[in-house]
Design a protein around this motif. Structure first.
Motif, PDB file in Angstrom:
ATOM      1  N   ARG A 105       1.048  -1.236   0.135  1.00  0.00           N
ATOM      2  CA  ARG A 105      -0.057   0.016  -0.001  1.00  0.00           C
ATOM      3  C   ARG A 105       0.932   1.282   0.050  1.00  0.00           C
ATOM      4  NH1 ARG A 105      -3.059  -3.579   3.250  1.00  0.00           N
ATOM      5  NH2 ARG A 105      -2.319  -2.916   4.988  1.00  0.00           N
ATOM      6  N   TRP A 106       1.973   1.319   0.921  1.00  0.00           N
ATOM      7  CA  TRP A 106       2.610   2.651   0.750  1.00  0.00           C
ATOM      8  C   TRP A 106       3.354   2.644  -0.391  1.00  0.00           C
ATOM      9  CZ3 TRP A 106       5.028  -0.176   5.522  1.00  0.00           C
ATOM     10  CH2 TRP A 106       6.163  -0.729   5.302  1.00  0.00           C
ATOM     11  N   GLN A 107       3.938   1.617  -0.738  1.00  0.00           N
ATOM     12  CA  GLN A 107       4.842   1.620  -2.097  1.00  0.00           C
ATOM     13  C   GLN A 107       3.792   2.318  -3.194  1.00  0.00           C
ATOM     14  OE1 GLN A 107       5.972  -2.294  -2.874  1.00  0.00           O
ATOM     15  NE2 GLN A 107       7.629  -2.194  -1.159  1.00  0.00           N
ATOM     16  N   GLN A 108       2.695   2.224  -3.310  1.00  0.00           N
ATOM     17  CA  GLN A 108       1.966   2.966  -4.316  1.00  0.00           C
ATOM     18  C   GLN A 108       2.030   4.609  -4.161  1.00  0.00           C
ATOM     19  OE1 GLN A 108      -2.232   1.702  -4.616  1.00  0.00           O
ATOM     20  NE2 GLN A 108      -1.627  -0.356  -3.663  1.00  0.00           N
ATOM     21  N   PHE A 109       2.245   4.903  -3.206  1.00  0.00           N
ATOM     22  CA  PHE A 109       2.558   6.303  -2.891  1.00  0.00           C
ATOM     23  C   PHE A 109       3.955   6.935  -2.633  1.00  0.00           C
ATOM     24  CE2 PHE A 109      -1.787   5.424  -1.096  1.00  0.00           C
ATOM     25  CZ  PHE A 109      -2.483   6.534  -1.344  1.00  0.00           C
ATOM     26  N   TYR A 110       4.818   6.142  -2.988  1.00  0.00           N
ATOM     27  CA  TYR A 110       6.374   6.368  -2.867  1.00  0.00           C
ATOM     28  C   TYR A 110       6.637   7.181  -4.356  1.00  0.00           C
ATOM     29  CZ  TYR A 110      10.941   6.155  -1.671  1.00  0.00           C
ATOM     30  OH  TYR A 110      12.466   6.814  -1.271  1.00  0.00           O
ATOM     31  N   PRO A 111       7.137   8.352  -3.857  1.00  0.00           N
ATOM     32  CA  PRO A 111       7.495   9.416  -5.092  1.00  0.00           C
ATOM     33  C   PRO A 111       8.793   8.987  -5.727  1.00  0.00           C
ATOM     34  CG  PRO A 111       7.067  10.645  -3.018  1.00  0.00           C
ATOM     35  CD  PRO A 111       7.350   9.066  -2.633  1.00  0.00           C
ATOM     36  N   GLY A 112       9.783   8.053  -4.969  1.00  0.00           N
ATOM     37  CA  GLY A 112      10.881   7.600  -5.583  1.00  0.00           C
ATOM     38  C   GLY A 112      12.022   8.242  -4.757  1.00  0.00           C
ATOM     39  N   ASP A 113      13.321   7.692  -4.766  1.00  0.00           N
ATOM     40  CA  ASP A 113      14.392   8.013  -3.758  1.00  0.00           C
ATOM     41  C   ASP A 113      15.107   9.482  -4.344  1.00  0.00           C
ATOM     42  OD1 ASP A 113      14.135   5.472  -2.776  1.00  0.00           O
ATOM     43  OD2 ASP A 113      16.164   4.784  -3.443  1.00  0.00           O
ATOM     44  N   ALA A 114      14.928   9.804  -5.705  1.00  0.00           N
ATOM     45  CA  ALA A 114      15.256  11.036  -6.044  1.00  0.00           C
ATOM     46  C   ALA A 114      14.784  12.187  -5.377  1.00  0.00           C
ATOM     47  CB  ALA A 114      15.545  11.234  -7.466  1.00  0.00           C
ATOM     48  N   TYR A 115      13.299  12.127  -4.917  1.00  0.00           N
ATOM     49  CA  TYR A 115      12.543  13.109  -4.685  1.00  0.00           C
ATOM     50  C   TYR A 115      12.375  13.132  -2.904  1.00  0.00           C
ATOM     51  CZ  TYR A 115      11.220  13.157  -9.690  1.00  0.00           C
ATOM     52  OH  TYR A 115      11.392  13.016 -10.643  1.00  0.00           O
ATOM     53  N   VAL A 116      13.232  12.393  -2.341  1.00  0.00           N
ATOM     54  CA  VAL A 116      12.785  12.200  -0.645  1.00  0.00           C
ATOM     55  C   VAL A 116      14.129  12.244  -0.129  1.00  0.00           C
ATOM     56  CG1 VAL A 116      12.166  10.479   1.102  1.00  0.00           C
ATOM     57  CG2 VAL A 116      11.043  10.704  -1.204  1.00  0.00           C
ATOM     58  N   ASP A 117      14.187  12.983   0.865  1.00  0.00           N
ATOM     59  CA  ASP A 117      15.531  13.188   1.837  1.00  0.00           C
ATOM     60  C   ASP A 117      15.417  12.280   3.322  1.00  0.00           C
ATOM     61  OD1 ASP A 117      16.591  15.192   0.114  1.00  0.00           O
ATOM     62  OD2 ASP A 117      15.175  16.570   0.666  1.00  0.00           O
ATOM     63  N   TRP A 118      14.347  12.261   3.492  1.00  0.00           N
ATOM     64  CA  TRP A 118      13.942  11.610   4.728  1.00  0.00           C
ATOM     65  C   TRP A 118      12.649  10.733   4.861  1.00  0.00           C
ATOM     66  CZ3 TRP A 118      15.752  12.499  10.111  1.00  0.00           C
ATOM     67  CH2 TRP A 118      17.061  13.455  10.543  1.00  0.00           C
ATOM     68  N   TRP A 119      12.454   9.582   5.495  1.00  0.00           N
ATOM     69  CA  TRP A 119      11.182   9.076   5.598  1.00  0.00           C
ATOM     70  C   TRP A 119      10.699   9.497   7.093  1.00  0.00           C
ATOM     71  CZ3 TRP A 119      10.306   3.445   3.391  1.00  0.00           C
ATOM     72  CH2 TRP A 119      10.956   3.312   2.162  1.00  0.00           C
ATOM     73  N   GLY A 120       9.243   9.733   6.924  1.00  0.00           N
ATOM     74  CA  GLY A 120       8.751  10.107   8.224  1.00  0.00           C
ATOM     75  C   GLY A 120       7.507   9.068   8.668  1.00  0.00           C
ATOM     76  N   VAL A 121       7.245   9.023  10.116  1.00  0.00           N
ATOM     77  CA  VAL A 121       6.255   8.267  10.501  1.00  0.00           C
ATOM     78  C   VAL A 121       5.546   9.014  11.588  1.00  0.00           C
ATOM     79  CG1 VAL A 121       7.875   6.923  12.150  1.00  0.00           C
ATOM     80  CG2 VAL A 121       5.653   6.081  11.737  1.00  0.00           C
ATOM     81  N   ASN A 122       4.341   8.892  11.940  1.00  0.00           N
ATOM     82  CA  ASN A 122       3.652   9.504  13.066  1.00  0.00           C
ATOM     83  C   ASN A 122       3.020   8.600  13.939  1.00  0.00           C
ATOM     84  OD1 ASN A 122       4.042  11.651  11.201  1.00  0.00           O
ATOM     85  ND2 ASN A 122       1.940  12.063  10.724  1.00  0.00           N
ATOM     86  N   LEU A 123       3.402   8.646  15.166  1.00  0.00           N
ATOM     87  CA  LEU A 123       2.987   7.492  16.020  1.00  0.00           C
ATOM     88  C   LEU A 123       2.098   8.145  17.176  1.00  0.00           C
ATOM     89  CD1 LEU A 123       6.538   6.200  16.738  1.00  0.00           C
ATOM     90  CD2 LEU A 123       4.820   5.078  15.395  1.00  0.00           C
ATOM     91  N   PHE A 124       0.820   7.656  17.241  1.00  0.00           N
ATOM     92  CA  PHE A 124      -0.101   8.193  18.267  1.00  0.00           C
ATOM     93  C   PHE A 124      -0.730   6.736  19.063  1.00  0.00           C
ATOM     94  CE2 PHE A 124      -0.443  11.123  14.827  1.00  0.00           C
ATOM     95  CZ  PHE A 124      -0.116  12.394  15.697  1.00  0.00           C
ATOM     96  N   SER A 125      -1.427   6.036  18.626  1.00  0.00           N
ATOM     97  CA  SER A 125      -2.158   4.987  19.443  1.00  0.00           C
ATOM     98  C   SER A 125      -1.082   4.173  20.004  1.00  0.00           C
ATOM     99  CB  SER A 125      -3.270   4.519  18.612  1.00  0.00           C
ATOM    100  OG  SER A 125      -2.821   3.746  17.284  1.00  0.00           O
ATOM    101  N   PRO A 126      -1.031   3.564  21.004  1.00  0.00           N
ATOM    102  CA  PRO A 126      -0.007   2.446  21.614  1.00  0.00           C
ATOM    103  C   PRO A 126       0.163   1.065  20.389  1.00  0.00           C
ATOM    104  CG  PRO A 126      -1.621   3.184  23.321  1.00  0.00           C
ATOM    105  CD  PRO A 126      -2.065   3.833  22.128  1.00  0.00           C
ATOM    106  N   PRO A 127      -0.860   0.795  19.801  1.00  0.00           N
ATOM    107  CA  PRO A 127      -0.541  -0.346  18.916  1.00  0.00           C
ATOM    108  C   PRO A 127       0.516  -0.165  17.996  1.00  0.00           C
ATOM    109  CG  PRO A 127      -2.495  -0.355  19.292  1.00  0.00           C
ATOM    110  CD  PRO A 127      -2.456   0.864  19.939  1.00  0.00           C
ATOM    111  N   THR A 128       0.520   1.379  17.563  1.00  0.00           N
ATOM    112  CA  THR A 128       1.676   1.763  16.232  1.00  0.00           C
ATOM    113  C   THR A 128       2.989   1.804  16.857  1.00  0.00           C
ATOM    114  OG1 THR A 128       1.491   4.151  16.898  1.00  0.00           O
ATOM    115  CG2 THR A 128      -0.066   3.349  15.456  1.00  0.00           C
ATOM    116  N   LEU A 129       3.141   1.532  18.101  1.00  0.00           N
ATOM    117  CA  LEU A 129       4.555   1.529  18.497  1.00  0.00           C
ATOM    118  C   LEU A 129       5.201   0.228  18.182  1.00  0.00           C
ATOM    119  CD1 LEU A 129       3.919   3.431  21.720  1.00  0.00           C
ATOM    120  CD2 LEU A 129       4.890   4.391  19.801  1.00  0.00           C
ATOM    121  N   SER A 130       4.594  -0.809  18.209  1.00  0.00           N
ATOM    122  CA  SER A 130       4.943  -2.270  18.025  1.00  0.00           C
ATOM    123  C   SER A 130       4.482  -3.108  16.851  1.00  0.00           C
ATOM    124  CB  SER A 130       4.861  -3.092  19.210  1.00  0.00           C
ATOM    125  OG  SER A 130       3.436  -3.130  19.660  1.00  0.00           O
ATOM    126  N   SER A 131       3.561  -2.314  15.924  1.00  0.00           N
ATOM    127  CA  SER A 131       2.789  -3.064  15.068  1.00  0.00           C
ATOM    128  C   SER A 131       4.040  -3.517  14.041  1.00  0.00           C
ATOM    129  CB  SER A 131       1.877  -2.292  14.277  1.00  0.00           C
ATOM    130  OG  SER A 131       2.435  -1.324  13.592  1.00  0.00           O
TER     131      SER A 131
END
Length: 377
Positions: free
Chosen positions: A233-259
């Motif tokens: 699913r996320w690969q469908q949204f990936y712009p490509g290495d040439a356009y990105v400098d960092w990857w980011g992740v947003n962590l809110f609910s406890p299950p996201t910390l270990s999913s």
């Protein structure tokens, strides 16, 4: 009937093989996101007590070599200052801000310059740019991709240059969240167009962050979509290495910390050679007024993940009382300064109590630019 039985047997063997492969893959992911021999059975709570792992270095824009950048925000300036005071001397270096591409951009940058100018430290903005006027039913990334927002992009460029300092930018943050409404093909094209403008206008001092939401993946799983397909699913949204400098992740609910999806995303970032920024994070679904539950369910696992993952190079915390906002009233009070037990634990994590410094906070211009490997340092 014999043919049907054979087909059923073959399908069963194939499914069993896929399950075994997936379990093996997740084990490999667990190992790849930790720089030591902690096993998959080790609790994140115990990780929070362990020395931080040595950080990877990928050589990307604004990436520090051996430490993690500390950030905070999304809040008003008063809340940002209260958080900074609570964690002093480990004050945040990054200040989070948000704007929509269709907003009054000159006014946004005017206010941001004023905030930065009155800060005691040389703060680095971390700016999320939305492409939906605040709601998923109004997303317009296809128009941006087609060039209809090029005038606004030039205002973004001028505004970033007017800050006269390094900056992190997250175009179309939480790209996979259904609440944003983005379609993958048009999002990719819009991201590339925005990234091209930012990189041309600030080739050294702006880092573009591609920002993902594991909470959206948890929603997918609740609807029956397995975590094994999160990468697809996320690969469908990936712009490509040439356009990105960092990857980011947003962590809110406890299950996201270990999913499993979070672990796989972190491993893929490392495989692609990108540092990871925890671009948004906050205690959610609990409250600092139940401090032991807050620490056990969120703060300890959060810092365990942060300390134990070699590719995480920045984190930003939202120090808010979410209860005062109707749309987030059930999120609870996340202000670390509101409870002495929570504050003591939080400070124990950010004050570099180990022998080796692992966290970089607010400082003067020279120190900050040196950390970000600018000015020839």
């Amino acid at each position: 009937m014999k043919l049907i039985a054979r087909i059923a047997l073959l399908l069963g063997v194939a499914m069993a093989g896929m399950w075994v492969w997936h379990r093996w893959h997740l084990r490999a992911v667990d190992e790849s996101i930790t720089a030591n021999s902690v096993s998959a059975a080790t609790s994140l709570q115990s990780w929070a007590k362990a020395p931080p792992v040595k950080r990877a270095f990928y050589g990307r824009r604004l990436e520090p070599r051996d430490i993690v950048l500390h950030g905070a925000g999304q809040s008003d300036r008063q809340s940002f200052d209260a958080y900074s005071k609570a964690v002093a001397p480990a004050r945040p270096m990054l200040m989070m801000r948000y704007v929509d591409l269709h907003d009054d951009l000159p006014k946004f940058f005017e206010h941001l310059r004023a905030d930065l100018g009155t800060a005691r430290d040389y703060l680095i903005p971390q700016i999320g740019i939305s492409l939906n006027e605040g709601g998923g039913t109004h997303h317009y990334e296809a128009a941006t991709a087609a060039g209809k927002d090029d005038a606004a992009l030039q205002q973004i460029c001028s505004g970033l240059q007017s800050l006269a300092r390094p900056v992190f930018v997250r175009p179309g943050y939480e790209f996979n969240g259904p609440w944003n409404g983005y379609a993958a093909p048009s999002y990719v094209a819009a991201f590339r167009r925005i990234a091209d403008v930012i990189h041309r206008c600030m080739p050294q001092e702006a880092a573009v962050v591609w920002d993902w939401s594991p909470d959206a993946e948890l929603d997918q799983q609740r609807a029956g979509a397995p975590a094994a397909f999160a990468a697809a699913r996320w690969q469908q949204f990936y712009p490509g290495d040439a356009y990105v400098d960092w990857w980011g992740v947003n962590l809110f609910s406890p299950p996201t910390l270990s999913s499993a999806a979070t672990r796989e995303f972190l491993a893929e970032a490392d495989k692609h050679g990108f540092p990871v920024m925890i671009a948004e994070s906050t205690l959610r679904g609990a409250s600092v007024h139940d401090p032991h539950a807050a620490i056990d369910q969120w703060f300890a696992p959060y810092f365990g993940l942060l300390r134990g993952t070699k590719g995480i190079k920045a984190f930003c915390y939202i120090d808010w009382d979410w209860r005062i906002y109707p749309q987030w009233a059930d999120w609870g009070d996340a202000r670390i300064e509101s409870d002495a037990t929570v504050l003591e634990f939080y400070r124990s994590q950010v004050l570099n109590s180990s022998a080796t410094q692992w966290l970089s906070g607010g400082a003067d211009r020279t120190t900050t630019r040196t950390v970000l490997r600018l000015d020839g340092k």
